[in-house]
Design an enzyme around this catalytic site. Structure first.
Site, PDB file in Angstrom:
ATOM      1  CB  VAL A   1      84.675  63.509  53.021  1.00 22.26           C
ATOM      2  CG1 VAL A   1      85.377  63.739  54.442  1.00 22.26           C
ATOM      3  CG2 VAL A   1      83.174  63.535  53.415  1.00 22.26           C
ATOM      4  N   PRO A   2      86.930  66.089  51.836  1.00 17.25           N
ATOM      5  CG  PRO A   2      87.562  68.422  51.830  1.00 17.25           C
ATOM      6  CD  PRO A   2      86.512  67.234  52.145  1.00 17.25           C
ATOM      7  CB  CYS A   3      90.924  62.499  52.476  1.00 20.03           C
ATOM      8  SG  CYS A   3      90.394  61.380  51.308  1.00 20.03           S
ATOM      9  CG  HIS A   4      91.616  66.035  47.583  1.00 14.22           C
ATOM     10  ND1 HIS A   4      90.290  65.921  47.597  1.00 14.22           N
ATOM     11  CD2 HIS A   4      91.820  67.327  46.942  1.00 14.22           C
ATOM     12  CE1 HIS A   4      89.488  66.813  47.480  1.00 14.22           C
ATOM     13  NE2 HIS A   4      90.120  67.949  47.021  1.00 14.22           N
ATOM     14  NE  ARG A   5      89.449  70.834  49.196  1.00 18.70           N
ATOM     15  CZ  ARG A   5      88.210  70.964  49.280  1.00 18.70           C
ATOM     16  NH1 ARG A   5      87.704  71.221  50.592  1.00 18.70           N
ATOM     17  NH2 ARG A   5      87.504  71.298  48.095  1.00 18.70           N
TER      18      ARG A   5
END
Length: 165
Positions: free
Chosen positions: A124-128
């Site tokens: 779940v790409p919260c780094h994006r």
């Protein structure tokens, strides 16, 4: 019953947890928000596919995960996390853009808080998610890891482009 296992990665050790082969947590060992691990048991091999996909992601061979997830959080957190899943590999969105997407314009800080509680990092790409002006802001695993993940994805996107068709 929650089972867990660890794995090594280029950004440090990761902890995977879940029930059966369904992932409920993917955390960096030393990130700022960590779930309680009380009662977690060693996994029985059920996360082999998740580990394989994460290894392929870090090797630049996988851009989209196919792992069953069980995201537990508030209604707003759920909406934010679902929005994160729509950000394509190699791209970014601002906190404000995610707030708009989930129907909460002006709630960029609330999006940041939901990101900080994301139980399944990387997949779940919260780094994006970045600041409106393009700067890196906030990441539970640390800004160095956020930058590493974004650079990994950007590099893979750039090297997969062809100059002439």
């Amino acid at each position: 019953m929650i089972h867990c296992r660890s794995m090594d990665s280029p950004i440090g050790p990761l902890i995977l947890a879940g029930h059966g082969s369904v992932l409920t947590n993917l955390q960096m060992v030393d990130q700022t928000y960590e779930p309680s691990r009380v009662g977690w048991l060693p996994e029985n091999g059920a996360f082999a596919e998740a580990v394989s996909q994460l290894d392929a992601y870090f090797a630049g061979e996988l851009t989209e995960f196919a792992i069953e997830l069980d995201l537990c959080g508030t209604e707003f957190q759920q909406r934010v996390w679902q929005a994160l899943l729509t950000i394509p590999y190699g791209e970014t969105r601002s906190y404000g853009e995610i707030a708009e997407q989930v129907g909460a314009p002006g709630a960029a800080r609330a999006v940041g808080l939901a990101n900080s509680r994301n139980p399944i990092a990387i997949i779940v790409p919260c780094h994006r998610v970045i600041g409106a002006s393009g700067q890196l802001i906030g990441y539970g695993g640390g800004l160095n890891r956020k930058l590493t993940l974004l650079e990994l994805e950007k590099h893979q996107v750039l090297t997969s482009l062809t100059l002439f068709d």
